[in-house]
Design a protein around this motif. Structure first.
Motif, PDB file in Angstrom:
ATOM      1  N   PRO A  36      11.655   5.736  52.564  1.00  0.00           N
ATOM      2  CA  PRO A  36      12.854   6.024  51.893  1.00  0.00           C
ATOM      3  C   PRO A  36      13.971   5.128  52.722  1.00  0.00           C
ATOM      4  N   HIS A  37      14.938   4.620  52.060  1.00  0.00           N
ATOM      5  CA  HIS A  37      15.872   3.859  53.088  1.00  0.00           C
ATOM      6  C   HIS A  37      17.074   4.574  53.223  1.00  0.00           C
ATOM      7  N   VAL A  38      17.517   4.927  54.296  1.00  0.00           N
ATOM      8  CA  VAL A  38      18.724   5.886  54.601  1.00  0.00           C
ATOM      9  C   VAL A  38      19.944   5.314  54.258  1.00  0.00           C
ATOM     10  N   LYS A  39      20.148   3.944  54.130  1.00  0.00           N
ATOM     11  CA  LYS A  39      21.439   3.285  54.051  1.00  0.00           C
ATOM     12  C   LYS A  39      21.909   3.755  52.726  1.00  0.00           C
ATOM     13  N   ALA A  40      21.357   4.244  51.930  1.00  0.00           N
ATOM     14  CA  ALA A  40      21.905   4.755  50.589  1.00  0.00           C
ATOM     15  C   ALA A  40      22.594   5.952  50.773  1.00  0.00           C
ATOM     16  N   LEU A  80      13.952  -0.360  61.565  1.00  0.00           N
ATOM     17  CA  LEU A  80      15.193  -0.886  61.526  1.00  0.00           C
ATOM     18  C   LEU A  80      14.977  -2.074  60.672  1.00  0.00           C
ATOM     19  N   ALA A  81      15.081  -2.073  59.308  1.00  0.00           N
ATOM     20  CA  ALA A  81      14.806  -3.094  58.497  1.00  0.00           C
ATOM     21  C   ALA A  81      15.936  -4.264  58.377  1.00  0.00           C
ATOM     22  N   ASN A  82      16.429  -4.669  59.533  1.00  0.00           N
ATOM     23  CA  ASN A  82      17.630  -5.384  59.693  1.00  0.00           C
ATOM     24  C   ASN A  82      17.570  -6.183  61.204  1.00  0.00           C
ATOM     25  N   PRO A 130      18.768 -14.734  49.687  1.00  0.00           N
ATOM     26  CA  PRO A 130      19.621 -15.469  50.793  1.00  0.00           C
ATOM     27  C   PRO A 130      20.168 -14.713  51.493  1.00  0.00           C
ATOM     28  N   ARG A 131      19.191 -14.092  52.448  1.00  0.00           N
ATOM     29  CA  ARG A 131      19.704 -13.019  53.563  1.00  0.00           C
ATOM     30  C   ARG A 131      19.040 -13.241  54.910  1.00  0.00           C
ATOM     31  N   CYS A 132      18.315 -12.198  55.583  1.00  0.00           N
ATOM     32  CA  CYS A 132      17.845 -12.411  56.807  1.00  0.00           C
ATOM     33  C   CYS A 132      16.298 -12.713  56.612  1.00  0.00           C
ATOM     34  N   ALA A 197       8.231  -3.724  51.827  1.00  0.00           N
ATOM     35  CA  ALA A 197       9.010  -4.510  50.929  1.00  0.00           C
ATOM     36  C   ALA A 197       9.425  -3.512  49.803  1.00  0.00           C
ATOM     37  N   GLY A 198      10.063  -3.986  49.127  1.00  0.00           N
ATOM     38  CA  GLY A 198      10.493  -3.132  47.732  1.00  0.00           C
ATOM     39  C   GLY A 198      11.706  -2.587  47.664  1.00  0.00           C
ATOM     40  N   ALA A 199      12.008  -1.762  46.573  1.00  0.00           N
ATOM     41  CA  ALA A 199      13.350  -1.269  46.364  1.00  0.00           C
ATOM     42  C   ALA A 199      13.185  -0.274  45.200  1.00  0.00           C
ATOM     43  N   THR A 200      14.139   0.414  44.630  1.00  0.00           N
ATOM     44  CA  THR A 200      14.294   1.342  43.737  1.00  0.00           C
ATOM     45  C   THR A 200      13.717   0.601  42.514  1.00  0.00           C
ATOM     46  N   GLY A 201      14.340  -0.599  42.139  1.00  0.00           N
ATOM     47  CA  GLY A 201      14.188  -1.500  41.086  1.00  0.00           C
ATOM     48  C   GLY A 201      12.612  -2.167  40.961  1.00  0.00           C
ATOM     49  N   ILE A 212       7.079   1.078  50.252  1.00  0.00           N
ATOM     50  CA  ILE A 212       8.122   0.717  49.524  1.00  0.00           C
ATOM     51  C   ILE A 212       9.551   1.192  50.308  1.00  0.00           C
ATOM     52  N   GLN A 213      10.349   0.359  50.243  1.00  0.00           N
ATOM     53  CA  GLN A 213      11.820   0.862  50.960  1.00  0.00           C
ATOM     54  C   GLN A 213      12.741   1.238  49.998  1.00  0.00           C
ATOM     55  N   ALA A 214      12.646   2.070  49.015  1.00  0.00           N
ATOM     56  CA  ALA A 214      13.409   2.298  47.998  1.00  0.00           C
ATOM     57  C   ALA A 214      14.510   3.421  48.563  1.00  0.00           C
ATOM     58  N   GLY A 215      15.913   2.871  48.307  1.00  0.00           N
ATOM     59  CA  GLY A 215      16.977   4.033  48.741  1.00  0.00           C
ATOM     60  C   GLY A 215      17.683   4.460  47.680  1.00  0.00           C
ATOM     61  N   SER A 216      18.141   3.529  46.770  1.00  0.00           N
ATOM     62  CA  SER A 216      19.227   4.270  45.608  1.00  0.00           C
ATOM     63  C   SER A 216      18.470   5.341  44.815  1.00  0.00           C
ATOM     64  N   TYR A 217      17.241   5.443  44.468  1.00  0.00           N
ATOM     65  CA  TYR A 217      16.460   6.292  43.540  1.00  0.00           C
ATOM     66  C   TYR A 217      17.231   7.606  43.724  1.00  0.00           C
ATOM     67  N   ALA A 223      24.855   1.196  38.023  1.00  0.00           N
ATOM     68  CA  ALA A 223      24.394  -0.303  37.812  1.00  0.00           C
ATOM     69  C   ALA A 223      22.885  -0.376  37.682  1.00  0.00           C
ATOM     70  N   PHE A 224      22.143   0.617  38.745  1.00  0.00           N
ATOM     71  CA  PHE A 224      21.059   0.558  38.608  1.00  0.00           C
ATOM     72  C   PHE A 224      19.967   1.304  37.683  1.00  0.00           C
ATOM     73  N   ALA A 225      20.698   2.490  37.055  1.00  0.00           N
ATOM     74  CA  ALA A 225      19.966   3.419  36.172  1.00  0.00           C
ATOM     75  C   ALA A 225      19.494   2.777  35.022  1.00  0.00           C
TER      76      ALA A 225
HETATM   77  C1  LIG Z   1      15.863  -4.282  53.433  1.00  0.00           C
HETATM   78  C2  LIG Z   1      16.464  -3.471  52.524  1.00  0.00           C
HETATM   79  N1  LIG Z   1      15.152  -2.846  51.740  1.00  0.00           N
HETATM   80  C3  LIG Z   1      15.388  -1.985  50.827  1.00  0.00           C
HETATM   81  C4  LIG Z   1      16.558  -1.742  50.076  1.00  0.00           C
HETATM   82  C5  LIG Z   1      16.663  -0.780  48.970  1.00  0.00           C
HETATM   83  O1  LIG Z   1      17.104  -0.875  47.926  1.00  0.00           O
HETATM   84  P1  LIG Z   1      17.573  -0.081  46.798  1.00  0.00           P
HETATM   85  O2  LIG Z   1      18.614   0.905  47.125  1.00  0.00           O
HETATM   86  O3  LIG Z   1      17.725  -0.883  45.576  1.00  0.00           O
HETATM   87  O4  LIG Z   1      16.332   1.009  46.629  1.00  0.00           O
HETATM   88  C6  LIG Z   1      17.683  -2.324  50.507  1.00  0.00           C
HETATM   89  C7  LIG Z   1      19.095  -2.270  49.850  1.00  0.00           C
HETATM   90  O5  LIG Z   1      19.939  -3.027  49.907  1.00  0.00           O
HETATM   91  C8  LIG Z   1      17.630  -3.277  51.786  1.00  0.00           C
HETATM   92  O6  LIG Z   1      18.654  -3.836  52.099  1.00  0.00           O
END
Ligand SMILES: Cc1ncc(COP(=O)(O)O)c(C=O)c1O
Length: 334
Positions: A36-40, A80-82, A130-132, A197-201, A212-217, A223-225
């Motif tokens: 799970p992505h904590v940034k969300a 740290l995915a950054n 177009p990012r890292c 890799a990956g995201a909620t979408g 899978i690095q999903a955060g928003s879920y 916007a995503f729902a």
């Molecule tokens: C590197 C990375 N992985 C995963 C995600 C998760 O995306 P989401 O919030 O759509 O699940 C993000 C969101 O911007 C991200 O920057």
């Protein structure tokens, strides 16, 4: 305390919807299949709920998130995915007491990680956003460089965030497949166990990643729902109506309480006209009075959360639901 008693603007989590989102995700991607992505949400109390659903590893976007998660006892496997070259922050992560892996995509990020005590890295590959991320055909060289400096290369990561431009699932699937071809090819040369890799979408589309690095879920937004209806919005800003006339109403939730880059928020049974620094102006279907409270549903949760110091957990969706807990948003900052 009930939801409608909170001083506003206040961030409120609809507890049952939030728990349903966590349960849906952990059924689809159990245990270490999800990181799970904590940034969300930037909240260790919320991360502890995700851990209770079986997920041990977490994804972070800032060193502050990594260090804060480790200090909260959630440091089993932090990514740290950054990218960062900040020596002080790299050392803080290296000494935080948790297992820390950082993303690298250049000579400079590899050298900085090695020089400041980081032991494990993932090679971040650009898969179309177009990012890292390094060019896919440069990944093997970066992995060799890292190994040469004594770093353990756990594998690769590549974030396919650009596929969100496709609301249509079939188109999103095709774009994800193309993106993952780059990542899988890079992984064959880099080696290691991890393809992150990956995201909620793309949580049920991306079958190439090992995690899978999903955060928003967890909290979801308007916007995503519509793209992933398995998850429902569980986070709103409670606002008080402070002015009403015969054309519109105004509540006390503005730009400083809302992430707006994905557009206007939604208000139940109302048409949102505009948002300014401290105000949201809306046309309610039914007359509202000064002192009424409304739920303002953000279009983008990540920046919304980052504006607030705490979120309140409610026992239900209604405005008279009990507040059962208050969580500090303790991972803000960098
Ligand atoms: C590197 C990375 N992985 C995963 C995600 C998760 O995306 P989401 O919030 O759509 O699940 C993000 C969101 O911007 C991200 O920057």
């Amino acid at each position: 305390v009930k939801v409608h008693d909170l001083p506003t603007p206040a961030l409120v989590v609809d507890g049952p919807t939030f728990e349903a989102n966590l349960a849906t995700m952990s059924a689809a991607l159990p245990g270490d299949r999800l990181r799970p992505h904590v940034k969300a949400h930037k909240c260790t109390s919320l991360a502890r709920r995700q851990q209770a659903h079986g997920h041990r590893g977490f994804t972070c976007a800032t060193p502050r998130e990594v260090v804060g998660m480790a200090r909260a006892g959630l440091g089993d496997d932090l990514l740290l995915a950054n990218e960062t070259i900040d020596a002080q922050r790299l050392r803080a992560m290296a000494n935080c007491g948790g297992r820390v892996t950082v993303a690298v995509d250049s000579d400079a990020t590899v050298s900085a990680a090695a020089a400041n005590g980081i032991r494990e890295v993932l090679v971040d590959v650009n898969v179309g956003l177009p990012r890292c991320g390094c060019a896919p055909d440069d990944a093997a060289r970066i992995a060799d460089l890292a190994r040469g400096l004594g770093l353990d290369v756990r594998g690769v990561m590549g974030y396919e965030g650009h596929v969100y431009v496709f609301p249509d699932r079939a188109e999103r699937s095709r774009a994800t497949e193309q993106a993952m071809e780059f990542l899988v090819a890079a992984h064959e040369k880099v080696g290691g166990d991890v393809i992150s890799a990956g995201a909620t979408g793309t949580f049920d589309i991306n079958t190439w990643a090992t995690e899978i690095q999903a955060g928003s879920y967890a909290l979801m937004d308007t916007a995503f729902a519509p793209m992933v209806p398995q998850f429902r919005p569980a986070l709103y800003v409670l606002a008080t109506v402070i002015s009403v006339n015969d054309k519109h109403a105004v509540a006390d939730c503005g730009l400083k309480a809302l992430g707006m880059d994905h557009g206007n928020p939604a208000i139940d049974s109302a048409d949102v006209w505009l948002v300014s620094d401290e105000h949201v102006t809306f046309k309610p279907e039914q007359r509202v009075a000064v002192g009424d409270v409304v739920r303002v549903w953000p279009a983008h949760i990540d920046p919304t959360v980052a504006y607030h110091e705490r979120m309140h957990l409610a026992a239900g969706a209604q405005l008279d639901a009990d507040i059962t807990d208050t969580w500090e948003i303790d991972l803000r900052g960098w």
